[in-house]
Every structure is written in structure tokens, then in C-alpha cells.
Write an enzyme that holds these catalytic residues in place. Sequence first.
Site, PDB file in Angstrom:
ATOM      1  N   ASP A  19      -8.029   7.560   2.196  1.00 16.59           N
ATOM      2  CA  ASP A  19      -7.567   8.053   0.893  1.00 16.59           C
ATOM      3  C   ASP A  19      -8.753   8.380  -0.011  1.00 16.59           C
ATOM      4  O   ASP A  19      -8.764   9.418  -0.697  1.00 16.59           O
ATOM      5  CB  ASP A  19      -6.684   7.010   0.213  1.00 16.59           C
ATOM      6  CG  ASP A  19      -5.462   6.652   1.040  1.00 16.59           C
ATOM      7  OD1 ASP A  19      -4.934   7.537   1.725  1.00 16.59           O
ATOM      8  OD2 ASP A  19      -5.034   5.477   0.986  1.00 16.59           O
ATOM      9  N   HIS A  29       1.556   4.400  -2.860  1.00 15.67           N
ATOM     10  CA  HIS A  29       1.524   5.854  -2.656  1.00 15.67           C
ATOM     11  C   HIS A  29       2.830   6.491  -3.126  1.00 15.67           C
ATOM     12  O   HIS A  29       2.832   7.508  -3.835  1.00 15.67           O
ATOM     13  CB  HIS A  29       1.331   6.178  -1.169  1.00 15.67           C
ATOM     14  CG  HIS A  29      -0.058   5.998  -0.667  1.00 15.67           C
ATOM     15  ND1 HIS A  29      -1.161   6.563  -1.277  1.00 15.67           N
ATOM     16  CD2 HIS A  29      -0.541   5.328   0.413  1.00 15.67           C
ATOM     17  CE1 HIS A  29      -2.250   6.242  -0.597  1.00 15.67           C
ATOM     18  NE2 HIS A  29      -1.902   5.490   0.418  1.00 15.67           N
ATOM     19  N   HIS A  77       0.832  -1.210   0.000  1.00 16.01           N
ATOM     20  CA  HIS A  77       0.000   0.000   0.000  1.00 16.01           C
ATOM     21  C   HIS A  77       0.868   1.262   0.000  1.00 16.01           C
ATOM     22  O   HIS A  77       0.662   2.171  -0.814  1.00 16.01           O
ATOM     23  CB  HIS A  77      -0.914  -0.026   1.229  1.00 16.01           C
ATOM     24  CG  HIS A  77      -1.912   1.080   1.269  1.00 16.01           C
ATOM     25  ND1 HIS A  77      -3.211   0.939   0.817  1.00 16.01           N
ATOM     26  CD2 HIS A  77      -1.814   2.370   1.695  1.00 16.01           C
ATOM     27  CE1 HIS A  77      -3.860   2.081   0.978  1.00 16.01           C
ATOM     28  NE2 HIS A  77      -3.031   2.966   1.503  1.00 16.01           N
ATOM     29  N   GLU A  78       1.834   1.316   0.914  1.00 17.98           N
ATOM     30  CA  GLU A  78       2.678   2.513   1.016  1.00 17.98           C
ATOM     31  C   GLU A  78       3.593   2.657  -0.198  1.00 17.98           C
ATOM     32  O   GLU A  78       3.861   3.780  -0.642  1.00 17.98           O
ATOM     33  CB  GLU A  78       3.498   2.471   2.308  1.00 17.98           C
ATOM     34  CG  GLU A  78       2.669   2.515   3.577  1.00 17.98           C
ATOM     35  CD  GLU A  78       1.731   3.713   3.635  1.00 17.98           C
ATOM     36  OE1 GLU A  78       2.091   4.787   3.102  1.00 17.98           O
ATOM     37  OE2 GLU A  78       0.636   3.591   4.227  1.00 17.98           O
TER      38      GLU A  78
END
Length: 271
Positions: A138, A66, A62-63
Amino acid sequence: LTPGLSPATIATIVNEAALQCGIQGKQRVARDDLLEAIDNTQLGKKHRQRASAHASHRTAVHEAGHALAGWMLPQQKKVLKISITPRGNAMGYTQRAGAEFHEYQTNATLFSDMMTLLGGRAAEEIVLGNVSAGAMDDLQRCTDITVKQLLSFGMSPNTGLLAFSPESNQQGRSFVKYSEGTQVQVEKEAMRLVEAAYEMTLDIIRKNRDKMDGLVAELTEKKELMFEDIERLWGPRPSSPSTSELSNFLDKLTSATQPAPDQKERASSLA
């Protein structure tokens, strides 16, 4: 790691570092102590409970999503740090440089903000084959950005130049100053913008899957990566798409949904 932070915030960070060093009996405040103090002040203390290996891997994906979306968009500030150490309410975080001076937001920069926010969910979908509830914040922030574009900033030819307060929608129908028809139109166009941002973000993840996999592996092992680590893995940032390219894309996107000729166009034809 502190561009854009106020002097008062920096003083709080230094005080936090000095306090923790005093508790630990250290005589000097080292760089690592200041880095820890930045995270403690900005994000919260580390969680005592450990995340499972499966949860840590999903957080890394996930990070990394981003970070990759922000890295590949020149409009975004550089990524300073990625961490999968749980802090506060976050299972992980991607830290970007703050703004050192005021910059006006345009439809292109706001669109790139949405793409960066959607990077985590896009990475989960492509790498893991499913998505989690971790992208809720988000998605809420993306919705807030695009609704303000349409209702407050006058950035769409379809919704016009009237400016309303989107927050009033949470207070009930009697407090809303715009019609239900306007709300329906805004919701449709907002959905179209967010979907376009998501599709472009998915494309970034697909085209840079090797970068994703390499960073996820190292992030899972080390738990935290700094700018130097990311640059070593991914190389220099690209110069495209430019702000003008994004603006042209958005102009075409909004013109594709533009309604039938209105009073302004009829007036122009009569002039």
C-alpha cells in the site's frame, strides 16, 4: 462483481467455474461457483494453511480500514466484497467495482486513492495500537501515485509542468533526466502529500470507530462480506467530501509549500 472486466476475462472466469464443477461432479454451475471462480482467477487459489486467530483478526482490521476509507470517500468505487481468506500472496482483500468507462484522474481522485490505500495501516494503528509490515505494498503504491503526480502529471505548482519518467530513477543516476535538486524537492512534497492523506484517513477511522468494530466482528466470524452486508452495517455512503472540497484542500496544501516568486511571477509583474 465483474464491472470493468474484459469479455476475455469473464470468459476465463466462466471456464474456471465450469472446470471446477466438472471436477466436483456437479451438473450445473451455480452462483457460488462463479463467485469462487472470480476469486480464483483474479487473486489465486485459497491457501491450504490456515491463518492464526491473531493474524485473521489483524487482517480483518486491515481490510476493514481499506473498505471504510473507500466507503466514506464519494470519489471511490463502491466496495463489492471484503475477505480475510488468504489467496495468492494476499492474507485478505477488499474488492471494489471496476471502471466501466474511462475517467480522467485529477489531483482529488488520486488523493482519495491514496487515502483508501492507507486505510489498512491507519486502522491497524488506531484499533490495534501498532502497525505491521502488511501495508508495504500500500505504501509503495501511494509513493508511486504521488511521485507521478509531481514528476509526470504536472499537478504541483512547486515542481512545474515538466514531465519525467519516475521509473528511470530505478536504473541509476546516469539514466535520470532530472536534477538531484528536483528529486529532493519531489521527495519532500510527496512526503507532505502522503502524510496529509494519512492524517485524513486516521480521522475517518477515529470518527467511524463503531462502524469499524461492527464490521471487524462480523468479518472475523463470516470470513467474507458482500456489498449488501456492508451496506446493512454502515448504511448509505456519504456525499462529502466532494471532489471540489478535496481539490481546494490540495490547493491550499501545495500553496503552503510554494517557493519564492519565480520567473513566471516576475514576468507577470513586468507585463
